[in-house]
Write an enzyme that holds these catalytic residues in place. Structure first.
Site, short mmCIF file in Angstrom:
data_model
loop_
_atom_site.label_atom_id
_atom_site.label_comp_id
_atom_site.label_asym_id
_atom_site.label_seq_id
_atom_site.Cartn_x
_atom_site.Cartn_y
_atom_site.Cartn_z
N ASN A 81 -2.51 12.82 -3.25
CA ASN A 81 -3.41 13.17 -4.35
C ASN A 81 -4.03 14.55 -4.14
O ASN A 81 -4.11 15.36 -5.07
CB ASN A 81 -4.53 12.13 -4.45
CG ASN A 81 -4.51 11.37 -5.75
OD1 ASN A 81 -3.81 11.71 -6.69
ND2 ASN A 81 -5.31 10.32 -5.82
N GLU A 92 -4.45 2.35 -4.62
CA GLU A 92 -2.99 2.47 -4.43
C GLU A 92 -2.39 1.19 -3.87
O GLU A 92 -1.28 1.20 -3.33
CB GLU A 92 -2.67 3.64 -3.49
CG GLU A 92 -3.13 3.48 -2.05
CD GLU A 92 -4.55 3.97 -1.81
OE1 GLU A 92 -4.86 4.30 -0.66
OE2 GLU A 92 -5.34 4.01 -2.76
N ASP A 96 -1.48 9.77 -10.35
CA ASP A 96 -1.37 8.70 -11.34
C ASP A 96 0.10 8.43 -11.66
O ASP A 96 0.51 7.26 -11.79
CB ASP A 96 -2.10 9.09 -12.63
CG ASP A 96 -3.61 9.04 -12.47
OD1 ASP A 96 -4.08 8.51 -11.44
OD2 ASP A 96 -4.31 9.53 -13.38
N HIS A 124 -4.44 14.85 -9.13
CA HIS A 124 -4.64 13.47 -9.59
C HIS A 124 -3.64 13.05 -10.66
O HIS A 124 -3.28 11.88 -10.75
CB HIS A 124 -6.08 13.30 -10.09
CG HIS A 124 -7.09 13.34 -9.00
ND1 HIS A 124 -7.25 12.33 -8.08
CD2 HIS A 124 -8.00 14.29 -8.64
CE1 HIS A 124 -8.20 12.62 -7.23
NE2 HIS A 124 -8.68 13.82 -7.54
N ASP A 148 0.85 -1.19 0.00
CA ASP A 148 0.00 0.00 0.00
C ASP A 148 0.90 1.25 0.00
O ASP A 148 1.85 1.33 0.79
CB ASP A 148 -0.89 0.00 1.25
CG ASP A 148 -1.87 1.16 1.25
OD1 ASP A 148 -2.89 1.07 0.55
OD2 ASP A 148 -1.59 2.16 1.94
#
Length: 315
Positions: A193, A229, A202, A198, A185
């Site tokens: 984020n 994630e 990404d 975003h 994780d």
């Protein structure tokens, strides 16, 4: 129509050379050999569109050569037998033995030209079919990749992971070998984020996925995006001792990426938490219950401060 590649097999030198010259004058590429074994040896490298094959040869008959070629090279290529015999029984036998047509020697020029036109149409259709098959295989491969690949990170997706995990459980249980599942994780990803946006989020996931793929690219290793994630790594024939080393190696590899993370409560760069379980399966476990088990181990790593791994053995 394109010129054909014709493999001509005849043990009589004069007849072989005369026929080869005729074929070349008709615009075809000719490989002329004197024996059946020579034809078999040259077949794969020459890759003919048509085989002209004398039936009566001393070392290996034409029908024996045809049978051997059909066994060695399953892709169909037409065979025309050559013979000085014109008896109907002989022609019928030659067709039964794998031939597609029959020419009586000495070969009539008009008949030869007509037969070659027919074979040339077949050759053109074969080439078109091969081209279409190649395109179809490429399209199927691309479709399979799209079905099994995560669109963002270009590693295996959850669907493929589920399939492979069940295969791992079954195979390792059947052979009594250990394997390891690691759930990963990205720490404090929501604040990342929210702060960086975003697109950067990404990009962060893509960098982590790329590094995972670099670190676990050997045979028997699979990297997949579990969701959001979270990522999963499967390691075949891997016990807890080796798995601990792999987790340590991964922790260091992520640190060296040096992805800035000013909103992290753990570090000023992106880190990951890992939950790892190693075991010899009975073969009765399911992917879902293994995800539940390793997720609980991952949760312990998060509770203990993140940027670490917790290793467990499942019995």
């Amino acid at each position: 129509m394109e010129a054909m590649r014709i493999l001509l097999v005849d043990d009589v030198h004069i007849e072989r050379m005369q026929l080869a010259m005729r074929l070349q004058r008709l615009g075809h590429v000719v490989e002329a050999v004197s024996s059946g074994q020579e034809a078999i040896d040259r077949y794969s490298t020459f890759d003919p569109d048509l085989l002209l094959l004398d039936i009566s040869m001393p070392d290996m008959s034409g029908t024996e050569v045809a049978e051997k070629i059909r066994q060695l090279y399953p892709e169909w290529v037409p065979i025309i037998f050559l013979s000085g015999h014109d008896e109907p029984e002989m022609i019928a036998k030659a067709i039964d033995m794998g031939g597609d047509d029959y020419l009586v020697k000495p070969v009539n020029k008009i008949v030869l030209a007509a037969k070659l036109k027919a074979m040339q149409r077949i050759a053109d259709m074969r080439h078109q079919l091969k081209e279409a098959s190649t395109k179809l295989e490429s399209a199927n491969e691309m479709l399979s990749q799209q079905v099994n690949e995560d669109g963002l990170t270009r590693i295996a997706n959850r669907r493929y992971l589920d399939t492979k995990l069940n295969e791992f459980i079954s195979w390792h249980g059947r052979n009594n070998f250990p394997f390891t599942i690691i759930m990963i994780d990205v720490d404090h990803f929501k604040p990342f984020n929210d702060h960086y946006g975003h697109l950067e989020g990404d990009r962060c996931l893509q960098m982590v996925a790329k590094e995972l793929k670099i670190q676990f690219s050997r045979a028997g290793e699979l990297v997949a995006r579990y969701g959001g994630e979270e990522f999963v790594v499967l390691l075949s024939n891997c016990d807890k001792t080796r798995a601990v080393r792999e987790c340590e190696r991964l922790k260091e590899a992520i640190r060296q990426l040096e992805i800035p993370h000013s909103q992290s409560l753990t570090s000023d760069t992106v880190t990951v938490s890992q939950g790892m379980v190693s075991w010899v399966p009975t073969g009765l476990e399911t992917a879902e219950n293994m995800y539940e088990i390793v997720d609980k181990v991952l949760y312990k790593a998060k509770e203990q401060g993140r940027n670490r791994f917790v290793a467990a053995e499942f019995t």
